[in-house]
Scaffold this motif. Sequence first.
Motif, PDB file in Angstrom:
ATOM      1  N   TRP A 135       0.823  -1.202   0.000  1.00 48.94           N
ATOM      2  CA  TRP A 135       0.000   0.000   0.000  1.00 48.94           C
ATOM      3  C   TRP A 135       0.858   1.252   0.000  1.00 48.94           C
ATOM      4  CZ3 TRP A 135      -4.681   0.649  -1.530  1.00 48.94           C
ATOM      5  CH2 TRP A 135      -5.594  -0.395  -1.448  1.00 48.94           C
ATOM      6  N   ALA A 136       1.975   1.217   0.724  1.00 50.70           N
ATOM      7  CA  ALA A 136       2.864   2.377   0.736  1.00 50.70           C
ATOM      8  C   ALA A 136       3.474   2.601  -0.643  1.00 50.70           C
ATOM      9  CB  ALA A 136       3.955   2.178   1.784  1.00 50.70           C
ATOM     10  N   PHE A 195       2.137   1.707  -3.458  1.00 53.45           N
ATOM     11  CA  PHE A 195       1.034   2.198  -4.289  1.00 53.45           C
ATOM     12  C   PHE A 195       0.828   3.692  -4.084  1.00 53.45           C
ATOM     13  CE2 PHE A 195      -3.599   3.027  -4.586  1.00 53.45           C
ATOM     14  CZ  PHE A 195      -3.743   2.845  -5.950  1.00 53.45           C
ATOM     15  N   SER A 196       0.924   4.136  -2.833  1.00 52.22           N
ATOM     16  CA  SER A 196       0.731   5.569  -2.562  1.00 52.22           C
ATOM     17  C   SER A 196       1.887   6.392  -3.118  1.00 52.22           C
ATOM     18  CB  SER A 196       0.568   5.822  -1.068  1.00 52.22           C
ATOM     19  OG  SER A 196       1.789   5.632  -0.386  1.00 52.22           O
ATOM     20  N   CYS A 197       3.080   5.797  -3.204  1.00 56.17           N
ATOM     21  CA  CYS A 197       4.213   6.509  -3.800  1.00 56.17           C
ATOM     22  C   CYS A 197       3.966   6.833  -5.273  1.00 56.17           C
ATOM     23  CB  CYS A 197       5.493   5.670  -3.682  1.00 56.17           C
ATOM     24  SG  CYS A 197       6.140   5.553  -2.013  1.00 56.17           S
ATOM     25  N   LEU A 223       0.549   6.855  -6.569  1.00 53.83           N
ATOM     26  CA  LEU A 223      -0.743   7.527  -6.658  1.00 53.83           C
ATOM     27  C   LEU A 223      -0.675   9.000  -6.264  1.00 53.83           C
ATOM     28  CD1 LEU A 223      -3.789   7.233  -7.173  1.00 53.83           C
ATOM     29  CD2 LEU A 223      -4.031   6.705  -4.734  1.00 53.83           C
ATOM     30  N   VAL A 224       0.025   9.311  -5.183  1.00 52.63           N
ATOM     31  CA  VAL A 224       0.050  10.699  -4.690  1.00 52.63           C
ATOM     32  C   VAL A 224       0.635  11.660  -5.728  1.00 52.63           C
ATOM     33  CG1 VAL A 224       1.068  12.218  -2.936  1.00 52.63           C
ATOM     34  CG2 VAL A 224      -0.022  10.076  -2.249  1.00 52.63           C
ATOM     35  N   THR A 273       7.902  14.834  -4.112  1.00 49.78           N
ATOM     36  CA  THR A 273       6.987  14.125  -3.221  1.00 49.78           C
ATOM     37  C   THR A 273       7.131  12.619  -3.381  1.00 49.78           C
ATOM     38  OG1 THR A 273       5.426  15.966  -3.310  1.00 49.78           O
ATOM     39  CG2 THR A 273       4.567  13.852  -2.600  1.00 49.78           C
ATOM     40  N   ALA A 274       7.231  12.169  -4.625  1.00 49.17           N
ATOM     41  CA  ALA A 274       7.384  10.737  -4.874  1.00 49.17           C
ATOM     42  C   ALA A 274       8.681  10.206  -4.263  1.00 49.17           C
ATOM     43  CB  ALA A 274       7.367  10.456  -6.378  1.00 49.17           C
ATOM     44  N   LEU A 310       8.267  10.098  -0.411  1.00 50.47           N
ATOM     45  CA  LEU A 310       7.437   8.957  -0.004  1.00 50.47           C
ATOM     46  C   LEU A 310       8.181   7.638  -0.174  1.00 50.47           C
ATOM     47  CD1 LEU A 310       3.961   9.988  -1.445  1.00 50.47           C
ATOM     48  CD2 LEU A 310       4.580   9.758   0.964  1.00 50.47           C
ATOM     49  N   THR A 341       8.988   5.072   2.801  1.00 53.04           N
ATOM     50  CA  THR A 341       8.538   3.686   2.651  1.00 53.04           C
ATOM     51  C   THR A 341       9.694   2.708   2.829  1.00 53.04           C
ATOM     52  OG1 THR A 341       6.775   4.377   1.158  1.00 53.04           O
ATOM     53  CG2 THR A 341       7.433   2.063   1.065  1.00 53.04           C
TER      54      THR A 341
END
Length: 101
Positions: free
Chosen positions: A18-19, A21-23, A25-26, A43-44, A47, A51
């Motif tokens: 999930w972390a 994936f958020s890297c 998605l965000v 930001t990527a 993250l 992570t």
Amino acid sequence: MTGHRPPAEDSTTDVVRWAAFSCVLVPVVLLWYGTSLAGATGTALGLAAVTAVCRILLRQSERGAARLHAQERTPPRGRHHRGATGARRGGRHTGGNTPVG
């Protein structure tokens, strides 16, 4: 669930997935709402770094818990940690070597 991994490992793997994936998605959402490419890339990367550190800490925690669990299962060995297999030193002795006098 796959069934061949312990539940703790499954939950850790799920958290890391999930972390990750958020890297992805965000930054996409940030770009969608008009943030600059440099800002989304930064930001990527941030993250991804968080992570990676969290994954390392989770793995260390799992190994420590497994080690502790293994120590609890094995009986302690050594001079002062013998199992209860008959009478050893200490305690009262009856008969035999009582001093007369």
